[in-house]
Design a protein around this motif. Sequence first.
Motif, PDB file in Angstrom:
ATOM      1  N   PHE A  73      -0.892  28.835  11.282  1.00  0.00           N
ATOM      2  CA  PHE A  73      -1.511  29.106  12.146  1.00  0.00           C
ATOM      3  C   PHE A  73      -2.801  29.071  11.853  1.00  0.00           C
ATOM      4  N   HIS A  74      -3.555  29.208  10.458  1.00  0.00           N
ATOM      5  CA  HIS A  74      -4.731  28.457  10.701  1.00  0.00           C
ATOM      6  C   HIS A  74      -5.185  26.904  11.322  1.00  0.00           C
ATOM      7  N   LYS A  75      -4.331  26.248  10.875  1.00  0.00           N
ATOM      8  CA  LYS A  75      -3.936  24.529  11.468  1.00  0.00           C
ATOM      9  C   LYS A  75      -4.606  25.164  13.625  1.00  0.00           C
ATOM     10  N   TRP A  76      -3.649  25.873  13.812  1.00  0.00           N
ATOM     11  CA  TRP A  76      -3.844  26.340  15.698  1.00  0.00           C
ATOM     12  C   TRP A  76      -4.882  26.758  15.511  1.00  0.00           C
ATOM     13  N   LEU A  77      -5.545  27.416  14.768  1.00  0.00           N
ATOM     14  CA  LEU A  77      -6.825  28.529  14.448  1.00  0.00           C
ATOM     15  C   LEU A  77      -7.838  27.143  14.865  1.00  0.00           C
ATOM     16  N   GLN A  78      -8.151  26.039  14.104  1.00  0.00           N
ATOM     17  CA  GLN A  78      -8.639  25.345  13.605  1.00  0.00           C
ATOM     18  C   GLN A  78      -8.695  23.846  15.014  1.00  0.00           C
ATOM     19  N   GLU A  79      -7.831  23.873  15.141  1.00  0.00           N
ATOM     20  CA  GLU A  79      -7.596  22.166  16.200  1.00  0.00           C
ATOM     21  C   GLU A  79      -6.057  22.652  17.290  1.00  0.00           C
ATOM     22  N   GLY A  80      -5.902  24.066  17.504  1.00  0.00           N
ATOM     23  CA  GLY A  80      -4.767  24.086  18.365  1.00  0.00           C
ATOM     24  C   GLY A  80      -3.789  23.208  18.280  1.00  0.00           C
ATOM     25  N   HIS A  82       0.069  23.197  16.935  1.00  0.00           N
ATOM     26  CA  HIS A  82       1.138  23.832  17.143  1.00  0.00           C
ATOM     27  C   HIS A  82       2.443  23.051  17.368  1.00  0.00           C
ATOM     28  N   ASN A  83       3.452  23.932  17.146  1.00  0.00           N
ATOM     29  CA  ASN A  83       5.254  23.205  17.548  1.00  0.00           C
ATOM     30  C   ASN A  83       6.228  23.541  17.466  1.00  0.00           C
ATOM     31  N   GLU A  84       6.573  23.456  18.356  1.00  0.00           N
ATOM     32  CA  GLU A  84       7.944  24.770  19.183  1.00  0.00           C
ATOM     33  C   GLU A  84       8.251  25.457  18.461  1.00  0.00           C
ATOM     34  N   GLN A  85       8.784  25.176  17.074  1.00  0.00           N
ATOM     35  CA  GLN A  85       9.689  25.528  15.514  1.00  0.00           C
ATOM     36  C   GLN A  85       8.242  26.379  15.109  1.00  0.00           C
ATOM     37  N   TRP A  86       7.762  26.167  15.187  1.00  0.00           N
ATOM     38  CA  TRP A  86       6.504  27.943  14.368  1.00  0.00           C
ATOM     39  C   TRP A  86       6.473  28.801  15.325  1.00  0.00           C
ATOM     40  N   LEU A  87       6.130  28.368  16.689  1.00  0.00           N
ATOM     41  CA  LEU A  87       6.233  29.621  18.069  1.00  0.00           C
ATOM     42  C   LEU A  87       7.666  30.138  18.033  1.00  0.00           C
ATOM     43  N   PHE A  88       8.206  29.742  17.751  1.00  0.00           N
ATOM     44  CA  PHE A  88      10.197  30.004  17.665  1.00  0.00           C
ATOM     45  C   PHE A  88      10.155  31.389  16.953  1.00  0.00           C
ATOM     46  N   HIS A  89       9.657  30.533  15.517  1.00  0.00           N
ATOM     47  CA  HIS A  89       9.625  31.450  14.224  1.00  0.00           C
ATOM     48  C   HIS A  89       8.767  32.386  13.412  1.00  0.00           C
ATOM     49  N   GLY A  90       8.181  32.937  14.755  1.00  0.00           N
ATOM     50  CA  GLY A  90       7.220  34.437  14.436  1.00  0.00           C
ATOM     51  C   GLY A  90       5.736  33.574  14.776  1.00  0.00           C
ATOM     52  N   GLY A  91       5.557  32.646  14.937  1.00  0.00           N
ATOM     53  CA  GLY A  91       4.057  32.357  15.963  1.00  0.00           C
ATOM     54  C   GLY A  91       3.246  32.787  17.097  1.00  0.00           C
ATOM     55  N   GLN A  92       4.413  32.899  17.998  1.00  0.00           N
ATOM     56  CA  GLN A  92       3.963  33.486  18.570  1.00  0.00           C
ATOM     57  C   GLN A  92       3.545  34.697  19.430  1.00  0.00           C
ATOM     58  N   ALA A  93       3.909  35.611  18.326  1.00  0.00           N
ATOM     59  CA  ALA A  93       4.332  37.299  18.541  1.00  0.00           C
ATOM     60  C   ALA A  93       2.609  37.138  18.171  1.00  0.00           C
ATOM     61  N   THR A  94       2.291  35.977  17.078  1.00  0.00           N
ATOM     62  CA  THR A  94       0.513  36.112  16.038  1.00  0.00           C
ATOM     63  C   THR A  94      -0.026  35.579  17.293  1.00  0.00           C
ATOM     64  N   LEU A  95       0.192  34.735  18.087  1.00  0.00           N
ATOM     65  CA  LEU A  95      -0.542  34.466  19.083  1.00  0.00           C
ATOM     66  C   LEU A  95      -0.695  34.983  20.303  1.00  0.00           C
ATOM     67  N   ASN A  96      -0.280  35.901  20.309  1.00  0.00           N
ATOM     68  CA  ASN A  96       0.065  37.627  21.408  1.00  0.00           C
ATOM     69  C   ASN A  96      -1.015  37.771  21.312  1.00  0.00           C
ATOM     70  N   ALA A  97      -1.009  38.289  19.654  1.00  0.00           N
ATOM     71  CA  ALA A  97      -1.929  39.603  18.802  1.00  0.00           C
ATOM     72  C   ALA A  97      -3.021  39.442  19.067  1.00  0.00           C
ATOM     73  N   TYR A  98      -3.030  38.216  18.492  1.00  0.00           N
ATOM     74  CA  TYR A  98      -4.665  37.578  18.677  1.00  0.00           C
ATOM     75  C   TYR A  98      -5.582  37.774  20.093  1.00  0.00           C
ATOM     76  N   ASP A  99      -4.643  37.064  21.064  1.00  0.00           N
ATOM     77  CA  ASP A  99      -5.171  36.943  22.231  1.00  0.00           C
ATOM     78  C   ASP A  99      -5.794  38.494  22.210  1.00  0.00           C
TER      79      ASP A  99
END
Length: 243
Positions: A73-80, A82-99
């Motif tokens: 998640f920190h790498k996404w905040l810094q540089e955008g 991400h990968n599909e595996q991260w989004l599939f394994h919970g990352g999408q819920a985090t991005l939705n919340a921070y949106d």
Amino acid sequence: MSHRTLVIGDIHGAYKALLQVLDRADVAANDKLVFLGDYVDGWSQSPEVIDHLMGLSKTNECVFIRGNHDDLFHKWLQEGEHNEQWLFHGGQATLNAYDKMDQELIDVHEGFLASLNNYHLDEENRLFVHAGFTNLHGVDYEYFPKMLYWDRTLWEMALALNPMLAEDDSLYPKRLQHYSEIYIGHTPTTRIEVTKPVNKANVWNMDTGAAYKSPLTIMDVDTKEFWQSDNVNELYPHEKGRN
């Protein structure tokens, strides 16, 4: 109440579970709290989790260990990044919340994620690390620091170790000889169909599956008394948690 050192397993955005375990353990201001990482990814309240952790650091001695999901998640905040595996394994819920969060809060949380520790070694020679380590000489000699929050071989080794093998035996794993105890998360105990902390050799696994359909756990490292939340899927009945 005397000073305690309490260790907390992987939270994965389960803010309601975090509040439950802190309450059930009757956490006081003189308790030391060691969080083993993976504060985000899974349930919908990752921002609330991080806000609460930062608040606890104002009243308690807190140690915040870096988990692999926190790093992603920190790498996404810094540089955008991400990968599909991260989004599939919970990352999408985090991005939705921070949106839904304003940029000022996101910047504060990015600072928190940047400040996380790769490991913690206390005065009793107890090691706290998210995942494990691979170097036979210990965490200070790890060639690849990412292994501290990605490794699974330490736990697999502890699980497979013959309990009759003496510590002074030449075959006893060198990695386990450096520390009095090792506390990890990362690999859920639910993989061996257990929803409580599991002790193998001198390794304690505190990830009791809060990312899925099991409880979050907090434990007193001296007495080994532990407290658990409700099964987290019951706290978030309209969500699916991690895949």
